[in-house]
Design a protein around this motif. Structure first.
Motif, mmCIF file in Angstrom:
data_model
loop_
_atom_site.group_PDB
_atom_site.id
_atom_site.type_symbol
_atom_site.label_atom_id
_atom_site.label_comp_id
_atom_site.label_asym_id
_atom_site.label_seq_id
_atom_site.Cartn_x
_atom_site.Cartn_y
_atom_site.Cartn_z
ATOM 1 N N GLU A 110 -2.970 6.359 1.712
ATOM 2 C CA GLU A 110 -1.892 6.688 0.766
ATOM 3 C C GLU A 110 -0.637 5.874 1.076
ATOM 4 O O GLU A 110 0.023 5.375 0.159
ATOM 5 N N ALA A 111 -0.307 5.706 2.350
ATOM 6 C CA ALA A 111 0.867 4.914 2.738
ATOM 7 C C ALA A 111 0.683 3.456 2.303
ATOM 8 O O ALA A 111 1.614 2.829 1.787
ATOM 9 N N HIS A 112 -0.505 2.939 2.477
ATOM 10 C CA HIS A 112 -0.800 1.565 2.059
ATOM 11 C C HIS A 112 -0.642 1.423 0.538
ATOM 12 O O HIS A 112 -0.037 0.459 0.057
ATOM 13 N N LEU A 113 -1.176 2.385 -0.214
ATOM 14 C CA LEU A 113 -1.062 2.330 -1.676
ATOM 15 C C LEU A 113 0.402 2.398 -2.126
ATOM 16 O O LEU A 113 0.803 1.698 -3.054
ATOM 17 N N ARG A 114 1.208 3.232 -1.449
ATOM 18 C CA ARG A 114 2.635 3.307 -1.787
ATOM 19 C C ARG A 114 3.327 1.966 -1.551
ATOM 20 O O ARG A 114 4.116 1.504 -2.361
ATOM 21 N N LYS A 115 3.024 1.320 -0.429
ATOM 22 C CA LYS A 115 3.614 0.012 -0.118
ATOM 23 C C LYS A 115 3.212 -1.018 -1.169
ATOM 24 O O LYS A 115 4.035 -1.820 -1.602
#
Length: 101
Positions: free
Chosen positions: A87-92
Motif C-alpha cells: 500500500e505504501a508503494h502504491l501511494r508513492k
C-alpha cells in the motif's frame, strides 16, 4: 505395537485439535518405524476450523497455523503480511504520477 498399546488419542484435549500431533509423537517415541504414505482412498474431509478464544495459547496458535496452512495459499498469506509495504508503494506511485501531470 498398536494404537491401543500406545494408549491412542488423548481424550483429555478439549476444543480444537492437537490430539493427532500427540498421537504422532507417541508413535515417534515408540519402537515403530513411522512413515506417512499417501493412499488414493484416504482423504481429509474439509471442515471449517474455529479457533475459540478459550483455547490455551499454544493450542490456539496451532489452530491458527493449521487454518493458515489449509485455507490460504503462500501467495495470499504473503500479500496479507506485506500489505502495508504494498500500500505504501502504491501511494508513492500515485504521488509521483500526480506530480507528472
Amino acid at each position: 505395537m498398536s494404537l491401543i498399546q500406545i494408549r491412542g488419542f488423548d481424550i483429555d484435549i478439549k476444543g480444537w485439535g492437537g490430539e493427532d500431533v500427540h498421537l504422532y509423537r507417541k508413535y515417534l517415541h515408540s519402537n515403530l518405524l513411522v512413515i506417512r504414505a499417501p493412499s488414493r482412498g484416504l482423504f481429509h474431509l474439509w471442515h471449517e476450523k474455529h479457533c475459540a478464544d478459550e483455547l490455551p495459547p499454544d493450542q490456539y496458535r496451532m489452530c491458527m497455523q493449521s487454518k493458515a496452512m489449509n485455507e490460504a495459499s503462500h501467495g495470499q498469506l504473503g500479500m496479507l503480511f506485506f500489505r502495508h509495504e504494498i500500500e505504501a508503494h502504491l501511494r508513492k506511485q500515485k504521488q509521483q504520477n500526480a506530480k507528472k501531470i
